[in-house]
Design a protein around this motif. Structure first.
Motif, PDB file in Angstrom:
ATOM      1  N   ILE A 289      -0.087   3.492   6.525  1.00 37.87           N
ATOM      2  CA  ILE A 289      -1.532   3.510   6.756  1.00 37.87           C
ATOM      3  C   ILE A 289      -2.156   2.183   6.320  1.00 37.87           C
ATOM      4  O   ILE A 289      -2.985   1.618   7.023  1.00 37.87           O
ATOM      5  CB  ILE A 289      -2.193   4.681   5.995  1.00 37.87           C
ATOM      6  CG1 ILE A 289      -1.647   6.011   6.514  1.00 37.87           C
ATOM      7  CG2 ILE A 289      -3.715   4.632   6.120  1.00 37.87           C
ATOM      8  CD1 ILE A 289      -1.994   7.193   5.644  1.00 37.87           C
ATOM      9  N   ASP A 290      -1.757   1.702   5.159  1.00 44.12           N
ATOM     10  CA  ASP A 290      -2.317   0.454   4.616  1.00 44.12           C
ATOM     11  C   ASP A 290      -1.194  -0.341   3.963  1.00 44.12           C
ATOM     12  O   ASP A 290      -0.949  -0.219   2.760  1.00 44.12           O
ATOM     13  CB  ASP A 290      -3.417   0.761   3.605  1.00 44.12           C
ATOM     14  CG  ASP A 290      -4.111  -0.480   3.073  1.00 44.12           C
ATOM     15  OD1 ASP A 290      -3.729  -1.608   3.460  1.00 44.12           O
ATOM     16  OD2 ASP A 290      -5.053  -0.321   2.267  1.00 44.12           O
ATOM     17  N   PRO A 291      -0.505  -1.194   4.745  1.00 44.00           N
ATOM     18  CA  PRO A 291       0.659  -1.909   4.229  1.00 44.00           C
ATOM     19  C   PRO A 291       0.342  -2.950   3.153  1.00 44.00           C
ATOM     20  O   PRO A 291       1.250  -3.422   2.478  1.00 44.00           O
ATOM     21  CB  PRO A 291       1.267  -2.575   5.460  1.00 44.00           C
ATOM     22  CG  PRO A 291       0.239  -2.515   6.512  1.00 44.00           C
ATOM     23  CD  PRO A 291      -0.721  -1.432   6.162  1.00 44.00           C
ATOM     24  N   ASP A 292      -0.920  -3.268   2.961  1.00 40.37           N
ATOM     25  CA  ASP A 292      -1.300  -4.268   1.965  1.00 40.37           C
ATOM     26  C   ASP A 292      -2.083  -3.679   0.799  1.00 40.37           C
ATOM     27  O   ASP A 292      -2.790  -4.407   0.096  1.00 40.37           O
ATOM     28  CB  ASP A 292      -2.114  -5.383   2.643  1.00 40.37           C
ATOM     29  CG  ASP A 292      -1.287  -6.160   3.641  1.00 40.37           C
ATOM     30  OD1 ASP A 292      -0.108  -6.448   3.338  1.00 40.37           O
ATOM     31  OD2 ASP A 292      -1.807  -6.468   4.728  1.00 40.37           O
ATOM     32  N   ASN A 293      -1.982  -2.395   0.571  1.00 36.72           N
ATOM     33  CA  ASN A 293      -2.702  -1.768  -0.530  1.00 36.72           C
ATOM     34  C   ASN A 293      -2.047  -2.162  -1.850  1.00 36.72           C
ATOM     35  O   ASN A 293      -0.919  -1.749  -2.153  1.00 36.72           O
ATOM     36  CB  ASN A 293      -2.706  -0.249  -0.352  1.00 36.72           C
ATOM     37  CG  ASN A 293      -3.535   0.448  -1.396  1.00 36.72           C
ATOM     38  OD1 ASN A 293      -3.204   0.425  -2.573  1.00 36.72           O
ATOM     39  ND2 ASN A 293      -4.613   1.064  -0.953  1.00 36.72           N
ATOM     40  N   ALA A 294      -2.750  -2.969  -2.627  1.00 33.51           N
ATOM     41  CA  ALA A 294      -2.183  -3.535  -3.855  1.00 33.51           C
ATOM     42  C   ALA A 294      -1.788  -2.464  -4.865  1.00 33.51           C
ATOM     43  O   ALA A 294      -0.743  -2.579  -5.519  1.00 33.51           O
ATOM     44  CB  ALA A 294      -3.167  -4.516  -4.481  1.00 33.51           C
ATOM     45  N   SER A 295      -2.586  -1.433  -4.993  1.00 32.16           N
ATOM     46  CA  SER A 295      -2.299  -0.377  -5.965  1.00 32.16           C
ATOM     47  C   SER A 295      -1.016   0.365  -5.611  1.00 32.16           C
ATOM     48  O   SER A 295      -0.164   0.617  -6.479  1.00 32.16           O
ATOM     49  CB  SER A 295      -3.480   0.591  -6.026  1.00 32.16           C
ATOM     50  OG  SER A 295      -3.204   1.666  -6.868  1.00 32.16           O
ATOM     51  N   ILE A 296      -0.869   0.715  -4.342  1.00 28.82           N
ATOM     52  CA  ILE A 296       0.327   1.444  -3.913  1.00 28.82           C
ATOM     53  C   ILE A 296       1.559   0.552  -4.017  1.00 28.82           C
ATOM     54  O   ILE A 296       2.608   0.974  -4.522  1.00 28.82           O
ATOM     55  CB  ILE A 296       0.146   1.998  -2.488  1.00 28.82           C
ATOM     56  CG1 ILE A 296      -0.933   3.079  -2.512  1.00 28.82           C
ATOM     57  CG2 ILE A 296       1.454   2.563  -1.951  1.00 28.82           C
ATOM     58  CD1 ILE A 296      -1.404   3.520  -1.158  1.00 28.82           C
ATOM     59  N   LEU A 297       1.440  -0.687  -3.561  1.00 27.01           N
ATOM     60  CA  LEU A 297       2.562  -1.626  -3.663  1.00 27.01           C
ATOM     61  C   LEU A 297       2.994  -1.783  -5.115  1.00 27.01           C
ATOM     62  O   LEU A 297       4.189  -1.790  -5.430  1.00 27.01           O
ATOM     63  CB  LEU A 297       2.184  -2.980  -3.067  1.00 27.01           C
ATOM     64  CG  LEU A 297       2.059  -3.037  -1.549  1.00 27.01           C
ATOM     65  CD1 LEU A 297       1.325  -4.314  -1.132  1.00 27.01           C
ATOM     66  CD2 LEU A 297       3.429  -2.954  -0.889  1.00 27.01           C
ATOM     67  N   ASN A 298       2.027  -1.917  -6.007  1.00 21.13           N
ATOM     68  CA  ASN A 298       2.324  -2.113  -7.422  1.00 21.13           C
ATOM     69  C   ASN A 298       3.004  -0.885  -8.028  1.00 21.13           C
ATOM     70  O   ASN A 298       4.027  -1.012  -8.713  1.00 21.13           O
ATOM     71  CB  ASN A 298       1.041  -2.442  -8.186  1.00 21.13           C
ATOM     72  CG  ASN A 298       1.302  -2.683  -9.650  1.00 21.13           C
ATOM     73  OD1 ASN A 298       1.966  -3.645 -10.015  1.00 21.13           O
ATOM     74  ND2 ASN A 298       0.791  -1.804 -10.489  1.00 21.13           N
ATOM     75  N   ASN A 299       2.438   0.303  -7.782  1.00 18.59           N
ATOM     76  CA  ASN A 299       3.028   1.522  -8.354  1.00 18.59           C
ATOM     77  C   ASN A 299       4.434   1.759  -7.820  1.00 18.59           C
ATOM     78  O   ASN A 299       5.341   2.099  -8.583  1.00 18.59           O
ATOM     79  CB  ASN A 299       2.148   2.740  -8.047  1.00 18.59           C
ATOM     80  CG  ASN A 299       0.910   2.799  -8.899  1.00 18.59           C
ATOM     81  OD1 ASN A 299       0.610   1.890  -9.656  1.00 18.59           O
ATOM     82  ND2 ASN A 299       0.169   3.874  -8.754  1.00 18.59           N
ATOM     83  N   TYR A 300       4.587   1.589  -6.516  1.00 19.46           N
ATOM     84  CA  TYR A 300       5.892   1.798  -5.883  1.00 19.46           C
ATOM     85  C   TYR A 300       6.915   0.826  -6.482  1.00 19.46           C
ATOM     86  O   TYR A 300       8.014   1.231  -6.893  1.00 19.46           O
ATOM     87  CB  TYR A 300       5.744   1.606  -4.378  1.00 19.46           C
ATOM     88  CG  TYR A 300       6.860   2.128  -3.508  1.00 19.46           C
ATOM     89  CD1 TYR A 300       7.978   2.782  -4.009  1.00 19.46           C
ATOM     90  CD2 TYR A 300       6.771   1.963  -2.128  1.00 19.46           C
ATOM     91  CE1 TYR A 300       8.974   3.253  -3.170  1.00 19.46           C
ATOM     92  CE2 TYR A 300       7.764   2.429  -1.284  1.00 19.46           C
ATOM     93  CZ  TYR A 300       8.871   3.063  -1.804  1.00 19.46           C
ATOM     94  OH  TYR A 300       9.852   3.527  -0.969  1.00 19.46           O
TER      95      TYR A 300
END
Length: 168
Positions: free
Chosen positions: A134-145
């Protein structure tokens, strides 16, 4: 009258008092989803997760097709470390999210967090992957993952890539 008073209190930034007025309003009439939504939003903002869990559970029964009731229940249970309940609520609520990518993204991110906390790592990774679709550049999700992958010492190249992207 209670809900109107609560609206005025919100404008005055008296959130705890507004929450109390919304609570009084639903004691008198449980039929207004808008008032339930305001109450649950305030409880989330105030960090009152035990009462949010209670109210969102009741709202799920009263308004079974409203995605936000499931979301609030999911985040409250996750915060209270009831991960299995959180996962159930978030999974059930997904079917009621229509044409709302920000909410869908929040569901998947919360599911990723809850699955990870419950040590269901493959499901956690899938939820994060679904969020990134949905949002490949979402910083929060990228960071948590990236953080969770690195803690597990799995897919470290992917974790490094996601960490770098989140910082960029």
């Amino acid at each position: 009258i209670h809900s109107m008073q609560a609206d005025f209190l919100i404008k005055e930034k008296k959130l705890a008092e507004a929450r109390h007025e919304y609570e009084e309003a639903i004691k008198l009439d449980k039929s207004s989803y808008a008032i339930w939504n305001q109450l649950m939003s305030l409880e989330a903002e105030l960090g009152e997760y035990k009462s949010l869990e209670t109210h969102s559970s009741e709202a799920m029964e009263l308004f079974p097709n409203q995605a936000l009731t499931y979301f609030f229940n999911g985040i409250s249970n996750s915060t209270l470390k009831n991960y299995t309940k959180s996962i159930t609520s978030l999974t059930d609520g997904l079917e009621f999210v229509y044409n709302n990518n920000p909410l869908l993204l929040s569901f998947y991110q919360s599911l990723g967090d809850a699955y990870n906390a419950n040590k269901e790592y493959a499901k956690s990774d899938k939820a994060y992957d679904d969020a990134l679709k949905i949002d490949p550049d979402n910083a929060s999700i990228l960071n948590n993952y990236a953080y969770f992958l690195s803690l597990r010492k799995e897919k470290l190249e992917k974790a490094e890539k996601f960490s770098r992207r989140s910082n960029e």
